[in-house]
Design a protein around this motif. Sequence first.
Motif, PDB file in Angstrom:
ATOM      1  N   ALA A  29      -6.299 -29.066  -7.375  1.00 45.11           N
ATOM      2  CA  ALA A  29      -7.774 -28.274  -7.418  1.00 45.11           C
ATOM      3  C   ALA A  29      -7.667 -27.027  -6.470  1.00 45.11           C
ATOM      4  O   ALA A  29      -8.428 -26.228  -7.077  1.00 45.11           O
ATOM      5  CB  ALA A  29      -8.706 -28.876  -8.301  1.00 45.11           C
ATOM      6  N   ASP A  30      -7.746 -27.398  -5.067  1.00 50.72           N
ATOM      7  CA  ASP A  30      -8.219 -26.603  -4.330  1.00 50.72           C
ATOM      8  C   ASP A  30      -7.144 -25.579  -3.758  1.00 50.72           C
ATOM      9  O   ASP A  30      -7.446 -24.507  -3.286  1.00 50.72           O
ATOM     10  CB  ASP A  30      -8.539 -27.308  -2.639  1.00 50.72           C
ATOM     11  N   GLY A  31      -6.341 -25.775  -4.393  1.00 55.42           N
ATOM     12  CA  GLY A  31      -5.310 -24.293  -4.368  1.00 55.42           C
ATOM     13  C   GLY A  31      -4.784 -24.028  -3.251  1.00 55.42           C
ATOM     14  O   GLY A  31      -4.056 -25.232  -2.490  1.00 55.42           O
ATOM     15  N   VAL A  32      -5.125 -22.983  -2.287  1.00 53.67           N
ATOM     16  CA  VAL A  32      -4.581 -22.490  -1.155  1.00 53.67           C
ATOM     17  C   VAL A  32      -4.872 -22.705  -0.348  1.00 53.67           C
ATOM     18  O   VAL A  32      -4.801 -22.588   1.610  1.00 53.67           O
ATOM     19  CB  VAL A  32      -3.495 -21.053  -1.221  1.00 53.67           C
ATOM     20  N   ALA A  89     -11.762 -19.920   1.696  1.00 50.68           N
ATOM     21  CA  ALA A  89     -10.702 -19.515   0.605  1.00 50.68           C
ATOM     22  C   ALA A  89     -10.714 -18.944  -0.606  1.00 50.68           C
ATOM     23  O   ALA A  89      -9.893 -18.596  -1.355  1.00 50.68           O
ATOM     24  CB  ALA A  89     -11.552 -21.517   0.336  1.00 50.68           C
ATOM     25  N   LEU A  90     -11.889 -18.426  -0.695  1.00 52.79           N
ATOM     26  CA  LEU A  90     -12.054 -17.222  -1.914  1.00 52.79           C
ATOM     27  C   LEU A  90     -10.891 -15.950  -1.225  1.00 52.79           C
ATOM     28  O   LEU A  90     -10.590 -15.446  -2.461  1.00 52.79           O
ATOM     29  CB  LEU A  90     -13.228 -16.310  -2.021  1.00 52.79           C
ATOM     30  N   VAL A 103      -4.069 -19.617 -10.307  1.00 52.37           N
ATOM     31  CA  VAL A 103      -5.309 -19.711 -10.043  1.00 52.37           C
ATOM     32  C   VAL A 103      -5.917 -21.633 -10.270  1.00 52.37           C
ATOM     33  O   VAL A 103      -6.269 -22.344 -11.173  1.00 52.37           O
ATOM     34  CB  VAL A 103      -6.630 -19.139 -11.320  1.00 52.37           C
ATOM     35  N   ALA A 104      -6.456 -21.531  -8.978  1.00 51.46           N
ATOM     36  CA  ALA A 104      -6.279 -23.027  -8.586  1.00 51.46           C
ATOM     37  C   ALA A 104      -7.642 -23.702  -9.568  1.00 51.46           C
ATOM     38  O   ALA A 104      -8.639 -23.187 -10.077  1.00 51.46           O
ATOM     39  CB  ALA A 104      -6.900 -23.674  -7.684  1.00 51.46           C
ATOM     40  N   LYS A 105      -7.709 -24.812 -10.371  1.00 52.19           N
ATOM     41  CA  LYS A 105      -8.559 -25.253 -10.853  1.00 52.19           C
ATOM     42  C   LYS A 105     -10.114 -24.840 -10.485  1.00 52.19           C
ATOM     43  O   LYS A 105     -11.553 -24.901 -11.221  1.00 52.19           O
ATOM     44  CB  LYS A 105      -8.750 -27.174 -11.425  1.00 52.19           C
ATOM     45  N   ARG A 106     -10.450 -25.561  -8.871  1.00 51.18           N
ATOM     46  CA  ARG A 106     -11.564 -25.234  -8.724  1.00 51.18           C
ATOM     47  C   ARG A 106     -12.600 -24.165  -8.395  1.00 51.18           C
ATOM     48  O   ARG A 106     -13.343 -23.506  -9.104  1.00 51.18           O
ATOM     49  CB  ARG A 106     -11.549 -25.580  -6.736  1.00 51.18           C
ATOM     50  N   LEU A 110     -15.289 -22.378 -10.760  1.00 54.78           N
ATOM     51  CA  LEU A 110     -16.416 -21.436 -10.295  1.00 54.78           C
ATOM     52  C   LEU A 110     -16.412 -20.089 -10.823  1.00 54.78           C
ATOM     53  O   LEU A 110     -17.663 -20.017 -11.018  1.00 54.78           O
ATOM     54  CB  LEU A 110     -16.064 -21.163  -8.763  1.00 54.78           C
ATOM     55  N   PHE A 111     -15.702 -19.397 -11.666  1.00 57.26           N
ATOM     56  CA  PHE A 111     -15.469 -18.313 -12.072  1.00 57.26           C
ATOM     57  C   PHE A 111     -15.976 -18.354 -13.362  1.00 57.26           C
ATOM     58  O   PHE A 111     -17.624 -17.844 -13.419  1.00 57.26           O
ATOM     59  CB  PHE A 111     -13.776 -18.094 -12.753  1.00 57.26           C
ATOM     60  N   ILE A 112     -16.135 -19.354 -14.208  1.00 58.72           N
ATOM     61  CA  ILE A 112     -16.641 -20.030 -16.274  1.00 58.72           C
ATOM     62  C   ILE A 112     -18.277 -20.380 -15.515  1.00 58.72           C
ATOM     63  O   ILE A 112     -18.795 -19.375 -15.970  1.00 58.72           O
ATOM     64  CB  ILE A 112     -16.422 -21.345 -16.317  1.00 58.72           C
TER      65      ILE A 112
END
Length: 240
Positions: A29-32, A89-90, A103-106, A110-112
């Motif tokens: 979920a943290d993505g990259v 990270a962003l 777009v990773a879950k994390r 955050l966006f939502i």
Amino acid sequence: MLSKIYDALLTLAYPQACQICAGSVEISADGVACGSCWEKTRIFSGAETLCYKCGRFLHAIPTTIQTFCHRCDEQFYDSALAVGIYENALLASVLHLKREPFVAKRLQNLFIARFQNSDFQDASLIIPVPLSKKRRLERGFNQAEVLAKILAKQTRIKLDEKSLVRKIHTPIHRAAMDTKAREMSVKNAFDVKRPKFVEGENILLVDDVFTSGATVSNCAKVLKENGAKQVYVLTVVRAA
Ligand SMILES: [Zn+2]
Ligand SMILES: [Zn+2]
């Protein structure tokens, strides 16, 4: 539980390197970026004071009154917010989103959440900042559209990817470009193709990066000229 097992297996099989520190990303979920790089990223909590119009960080103490930086007085949108600062990270997540429509879950969460905790609840239409036809072809997708779809799906607010268009192919903004150069490169770049779709609507403009605000301001200008009521802006990151 299953996703934890899956993450553990995934880390064993394909240890994904953090794109910032090269450590390993243990949660998909943290993505990259790894958890510790996420921890080092400044994400707005809602407890700081931001410019009510452009979302610029003003100070760490919250206020109940609307505060303005006044550098954004000339811009055409009503209010802009970002998840956090363009760093760590962003930054890695945004750069990745320019290469792959992912777009990773994390970051999705955050966006939502940024939208849900905003004053934008009367938004009636979500519009992604468009790319020119040429750039869209080069990239294969529009990263702002990827973000807009995530938000539309979650909030059930109508998505409109067609009414606002970018008619001029502008060079990609570089960090070295000053505010004036950015403003000139997007001036008159946008147009509304279907005015009756935006008339009377409260529009939520979505983009990945807010730098000087020139791009979204020019979008807001043409949307308002075509009858939009409010124009809000939500981005993943903004310049500090
Ligand atoms: Zn890292
Ligand atoms: Zn401001």
